[in-house]
Write a protein that holds these residues in place. Structure first.
Motif, PDB file in Angstrom:
ATOM      1  N   ALA A   1       0.403  -1.213   0.207  1.00 26.26           N
ATOM      2  CA  ALA A   1       0.458   0.531   0.072  1.00 26.26           C
ATOM      3  C   ALA A   1       0.797   1.054   0.339  1.00 26.26           C
ATOM      4  O   ALA A   1       0.040   2.179  -0.482  1.00 26.26           O
ATOM      5  CB  ALA A   1      -0.955  -0.174   0.813  1.00 26.26           C
ATOM      6  N   LYS A   2       1.857   1.404   0.822  1.00 26.06           N
ATOM      7  CA  LYS A   2       2.779   2.746   1.325  1.00 26.06           C
ATOM      8  C   LYS A   2       3.613   2.435  -0.429  1.00 26.06           C
ATOM      9  O   LYS A   2       4.159   3.640  -1.064  1.00 26.06           O
ATOM     10  CB  LYS A   2       3.693   2.266   2.171  1.00 26.06           C
TER      11      LYS A   2
ATOM     12  N   HIS B   1      -8.688 -12.586   0.937  1.00 28.35           N
ATOM     13  CA  HIS B   1      -8.005 -11.560   0.074  1.00 28.35           C
ATOM     14  C   HIS B   1      -8.809 -10.412  -0.499  1.00 28.35           C
ATOM     15  O   HIS B   1      -8.838  -9.570  -0.606  1.00 28.35           O
ATOM     16  CB  HIS B   1      -8.712 -12.999  -0.734  1.00 28.35           C
ATOM     17  N   ALA B   2     -10.589 -10.688   0.192  1.00 28.26           N
ATOM     18  CA  ALA B   2     -11.126  -9.252  -0.440  1.00 28.26           C
ATOM     19  C   ALA B   2     -10.849  -8.049   0.450  1.00 28.26           C
ATOM     20  O   ALA B   2     -10.747  -7.106   0.368  1.00 28.26           O
ATOM     21  CB  ALA B   2     -12.263  -9.325   0.076  1.00 28.26           C
ATOM     22  N   GLU B   3     -10.422  -8.555   1.879  1.00 26.80           N
ATOM     23  CA  GLU B   3      -9.589  -7.516   2.609  1.00 26.80           C
ATOM     24  C   GLU B   3      -7.796  -6.827   1.856  1.00 26.80           C
ATOM     25  O   GLU B   3      -8.109  -5.341   2.297  1.00 26.80           O
ATOM     26  CB  GLU B   3      -9.749  -7.898   3.456  1.00 26.80           C
ATOM     27  N   ARG B   4      -8.081  -7.790   1.132  1.00 25.98           N
ATOM     28  CA  ARG B   4      -6.234  -7.284   0.512  1.00 25.98           C
ATOM     29  C   ARG B   4      -6.018  -6.496  -0.287  1.00 25.98           C
ATOM     30  O   ARG B   4      -6.553  -5.436   0.230  1.00 25.98           O
ATOM     31  CB  ARG B   4      -5.458  -8.067   0.462  1.00 25.98           C
ATOM     32  N   LEU B   5      -7.335  -6.467  -1.133  1.00 24.45           N
ATOM     33  CA  LEU B   5      -8.117  -6.186  -2.116  1.00 24.45           C
ATOM     34  C   LEU B   5      -8.741  -4.177  -1.695  1.00 24.45           C
ATOM     35  O   LEU B   5      -7.889  -3.667  -2.063  1.00 24.45           O
ATOM     36  CB  LEU B   5      -8.716  -6.898  -2.607  1.00 24.45           C
ATOM     37  N   ARG B   6      -9.138  -4.685  -0.913  1.00 24.83           N
ATOM     38  CA  ARG B   6      -9.470  -3.699   0.403  1.00 24.83           C
ATOM     39  C   ARG B   6      -8.422  -2.596   0.606  1.00 24.83           C
ATOM     40  O   ARG B   6      -8.685  -1.020   0.605  1.00 24.83           O
ATOM     41  CB  ARG B   6     -10.596  -3.651   1.037  1.00 24.83           C
ATOM     42  N   MET B   7      -7.700  -3.373   1.359  1.00 22.78           N
ATOM     43  CA  MET B   7      -6.458  -1.976   1.696  1.00 22.78           C
ATOM     44  C   MET B   7      -5.426  -1.455   0.695  1.00 22.78           C
ATOM     45  O   MET B   7      -4.633  -0.181   0.804  1.00 22.78           O
ATOM     46  CB  MET B   7      -5.329  -3.212   2.464  1.00 22.78           C
ATOM     47  N   LEU B   8      -5.523  -2.109  -0.808  1.00 22.50           N
ATOM     48  CA  LEU B   8      -4.618  -1.595  -1.535  1.00 22.50           C
ATOM     49  C   LEU B   8      -5.286  -0.048  -2.357  1.00 22.50           C
ATOM     50  O   LEU B   8      -5.042   1.053  -2.650  1.00 22.50           O
ATOM     51  CB  LEU B   8      -4.274  -2.645  -3.014  1.00 22.50           C
ATOM     52  N   ARG B   9      -6.477  -0.815  -2.138  1.00 21.59           N
ATOM     53  CA  ARG B   9      -7.816   0.450  -3.261  1.00 21.59           C
ATOM     54  C   ARG B   9      -7.754   1.580  -1.997  1.00 21.59           C
ATOM     55  O   ARG B   9      -7.805   2.936  -2.805  1.00 21.59           O
ATOM     56  CB  ARG B   9      -9.080   0.111  -3.292  1.00 21.59           C
ATOM     57  N   GLU B  10      -7.853   1.235  -0.974  1.00 22.44           N
ATOM     58  CA  GLU B  10      -7.890   2.689  -0.465  1.00 22.44           C
ATOM     59  C   GLU B  10      -6.676   3.555  -0.004  1.00 22.44           C
ATOM     60  O   GLU B  10      -6.620   4.394  -0.022  1.00 22.44           O
ATOM     61  CB  GLU B  10      -8.107   2.579   1.569  1.00 22.44           C
TER      62      GLU B  10
END
Length: 453
Positions: free
Chosen positions: A374-375, A407-416
């Motif tokens: 994410a960073k 997996h859905a939680e990881r995608l949400r972190m990246l999109r945020e």
């Protein structure tokens, strides 16, 4: 005898241990004749039968004579191997051309030609060459194919010499070999803009200077053929010679492709595995962006890049583009899982400067690794991530469940964090995901512009 893989080279004549080498070449037929002759000679001595003794001596002498003749054969043969092409995508065929030239003044006998190839490329090819006249040439070819990436040695060639009765066979080995490079599959991608982020020359937000050879802002001496309208009179008066101004260099957009190679991030193995999909996807994006005029760099989770790659990555036009693509494909042909467990090394490389467009192919992520990824978007002009869904790649293609909550939680972190993150199920096509990423970025840009207004 002389031979070669891509030229001429001395073959192994087996002159050490002469008698032993010749007898070792006896075929089953030759050994049977020799054994029958010895047995007949012993029986003739015991029974006192002179006629049987003559038969035994004849049976034993025939294979020994054939072995001597074959061993003392001195053909001078030159061999050449040519690959077409030498770099082939996985699943495609390459043709190997073999040429044998008789460079001696004597004709050859019957020659059996055999080339050594790895098991994954197919069965070992064998050919029978008839008598080759002095100065004559014979050409044969065979096809090889592999579904697995890698570099595979071809050769050395082997010639098997035999007598007309089939009593003895000896092998003469060539000393050189060639290498076939099987590169990842490259899927053609549609030209997209990713909402105006980094479109090659001039349009990108994160840009670097083009390669040497372009003009810059510093005046230089006049050269024959320069436009007189570019004469810089102030510098001419200062230096006492005719000076011309250099125009501003065009800018080249940058693109970094991050490939996650951690062994624990992927399930399965083989040509249809998740890791092979990621490698093929990275190869497709690298070639596509390089053809569009980007300065392209390949980065792995260990922080390494392509040998010979500059600080801004590979860039060029025409032949330079083809050479840069070849170097990156050669690197991806042999890339394998790393021993690392995190993506911190790649982050350390990325946070050192503005990377332009960042495209990542990622395996399974835990919370810490997702935070690191994410960073990475902070130092880029645009970030797109293709995250392989572990639940779908761990099972057969016929049983594809929906991605799990993790997996859905990881995608949400990246999109945020600003990423355009897409889930990659088993059997997904990269071009469709590529266009979907462009649509999602276009939608986000439209929403952001409306909110600003």
């Amino acid at each position: 005898m002389s031979a070669g893989g891509t030229g001429q080279a001395e073959a192994d004549r087996g002159e050490s241990g002469g008698v032993r080498t010749a007898l070792a070449g006896l075929t089953t037929r030759g050994r049977s004749f020799l054994a029958a002759g010895i047995a007949a000679a012993i029986c003739a001595y015991v029974l006192g039968q002179s006629d049987l003794l003559r038969v035994g001596l004849l049976l034993a002498a025939l294979p020994l004579t054939c072995a001597t003749v074959v061993y003392r054969t001195r053909y001078r043969v030159a061999g050449t191997r040519r690959l077409s092409p030498a770099r082939v995508p996985a699943g495609s065929e390459a043709r190997v051309h073999l040429r044998m030239d008789n460079v001696s003044r004597l004709p050859t006998g019957l020659l059996m030609l055999q080339d050594r190839v790895p098991y994954v490329l197919g069965p070992r090819p064998r050919f029978v060459l008839d008598r080759v006249e002095p100065g004559g040439r014979r050409e044969v070819s065979y096809r090889v194919r592999s579904d697995l990436r890698g570099r595979y040695p071809l050769g050395p060639l082997q010639l098997r010499l035999t007598d007309p009765f089939g009593m003895c066979e000896l092998t003469r080995s060539f000393s050189t070999f060639d290498t076939l490079t099987v590169i990842p599959r490259v899927e053609p991608l549609a030209p997209v803009r990713f909402s105006g982020e980094a479109k090659g020359y001039g349009d990108g937000r994160q840009r670097s200077l083009a390669l040497a050879g372009e003009d810059d802002a510093i005046p230089r001496g006049y050269r024959y053929g320069d436009d007189l309208r570019r004469v810089h009179w102030r510098s001419t008066a200062r230096y006492g010679e005719l000076m011309v101004r250099r125009e501003e260099q065009p800018r080249r957009s940058r693109c970094t492709v991050l490939l996650d190679t951690r062994g624990g991030a992927y399930e399965g193995a083989g040509p249809d595995s998740a890791f092979e999909w990621a490698v093929s996807g990275a190869a497709s994006v690298l070639v596509h962006m390089l053809e569009r005029g980007f300065s392209v760099r390949l980065l792995t989770d260990s922080g390494s890049a392509v040998p010979g790659e500059g600080s801004d990555g590979f860039a060029g036009t025409g032949q330079e583009t083809a050479e840069a693509a070849g170097l990156m494909m050669d690197t991806l042909a042999v890339i394998d899982h790393s021993d690392g467990t995190g993506l911190s090394r790649a982050y350390d490389v990325l946070r050192g400067g503005n990377e332009g467009l960042l495209i990542a192919f990622l395996g399974d992520l835990d919370e810490e690794q997702a935070a690191t990824v994410a960073k990475m978007s902070r130092r880029s002009g645009g970030a797109v991530a293709f995250v392989l869904a572990p639940d779908t790649w761990a099972r057969e293609a016929a049983d594809v469940p929906r991605p799990g909550d993790r997996h859905a939680e990881r995608l949400r972190m990246l999109r945020e964090a600003g990423w355009t993150a897409l889930s990659v199920p088993r059997g997904a096509g990269l071009n469709a995901l590529w266009q979907q990423a462009d649509r999602e970025r276009s939608g986000l840009a439209a929403v952001g512009g409306e909110a600003t207004r």
